[in-house]
Design a protein around this motif. Structure first.
Motif: not given
Length: 296
Positions: A166-172, A186-190, A195-211
């Motif tokens: 779960k990537d919340c590093s802000y180091d793309f 890799y799951y976007a944690g921010c 979308l940006a992480l997914t576009a370069v091969g990320g698995a998806g997201w682990i999202s707070t806003v999805a609540n």
């Protein structure tokens, strides 16, 4: 394009519902979990930052896994946070999570003590060896005070049960470096990176806003998977004001998510001290951003 996603693509970092007097609301957790899964989440992450893990007990964490597992059955993966600043405590939580029915473990870097990278690596390996569950490394240096450096990630990827980040590093750049050299999912944690992480091969997201808008965020992924880049980009932009209001306006995402869920009549309840609830002006602003997101 199909990307390896061991826990699904759309994972909500679920809040932990509490009763009005501050107790654990297991019925509310089950209702919220069912709501999120029915609206597009194929995984739920419990007892993370958004789940107020620092202020829930070990027994509450295990009870939450059991209740959510019962509510969602096999419809969604259930990953739970077990990371603490103490390796021994983290190991105990990992074993309890396995007994409670979790599908995976979210393990944050030990906070406050800030171990060097070799000690950090040993911590993760010890936790991964402690149970049969797959591990998601949680890289969030803004809260822990320490990075999981790229070279450490690459070495840890060799462990058979360390499968995701779960990537919340802000180091793309570092994220892409690790993805290019390992099989870690890799799951976007921010949420601004969904979308940006997914576009370069990320698995998806682990999202707070999805609540609060699980279906809207899932639609971004679905459009991308369908090859409709303009639609996915438009939907991500449409969610940006809500993401900013919830995650970058000075309050923790737990506070803003619970404020919105309470307004929407969904299980949430209060936050636990030292967090404090959002004031009325903030809630009104959150509602305006929420309505704007839905209007798109």
């Amino acid at each position: 394009m199909t990307t390896h996603a061991p826990f699904g693509r759309a994972l909500c970092a679920m809040i932990t519902p509490f009763t009005a007097d501050g107790g654990l609301d297991l019925d509310g957790a089950q209702r919220l979990a069912d709501h999120l899964v029915s609206r597009g989440c194929d995984g739920l992450v419990l007892s993370g930052t958004t789940g107020e893990s620092p202020t829930t007990t070990d027994a509450e964490k295990a009870a939450l896994v059991e209740a959510v597992r019962e509510a969602v059955g096999g419809r969604a993966s259930v990953v739970t946070g077990v990371g603490t600043s103490d390796t021994g405590h983290t190991v105990r939580l990992a074993r309890e999570a396995e007994k409670a029915g979790a599908d995976g473990l979210l393990v944050v870097s030990p906070y406050y003590s800030r171990p060097p990278q070799d000690a950090l690596e040993e911590h993760f390996r010890t936790v991964a060896d402690a149970s049969g569950l797959p591990v998601v490394l949680y890289d969030i240096p803004g809260r822990t005070g320490i990075r999981i450096e790229a070279e450490t990630m690459i070495r840890l990827a060799g462990h058979p049960r360390i499968v995701a980040v779960k990537d919340c590093s802000y180091d793309f750049l570092a994220a892409q470096k690790v993805m290019s050299r390992t099989g870690l999912a890799y799951y976007a944690g921010c949420d601004e990176h969904n979308l940006a992480l997914t576009a370069v091969g990320g698995a998806g997201w682990i999202s707070t806003v999805a609540n609060v808008v699980p279906d809207r965020l899932r639609a971004v992924l679905d459009a991308w998977e369908a090859g409709d880049t303009p639609v996915s980009a438009r939907l991500q932009r449409r969610a940006t004001p809500l993401i900013e209001s919830m995650m970058a306006a000075g309050l923790p995402g737990t506070v803003t998510a619970k404020a919105l869920l309470n307004e929407l009549g969904l299980p949430a309840g209060p936050v636990r001290a030292p967090l404090r609830p959002a004031d009325r002006k903030t809630v009104d602003g959150l509602l305006a951003a929420y309505e704007e997101c839905l209007a798109g």
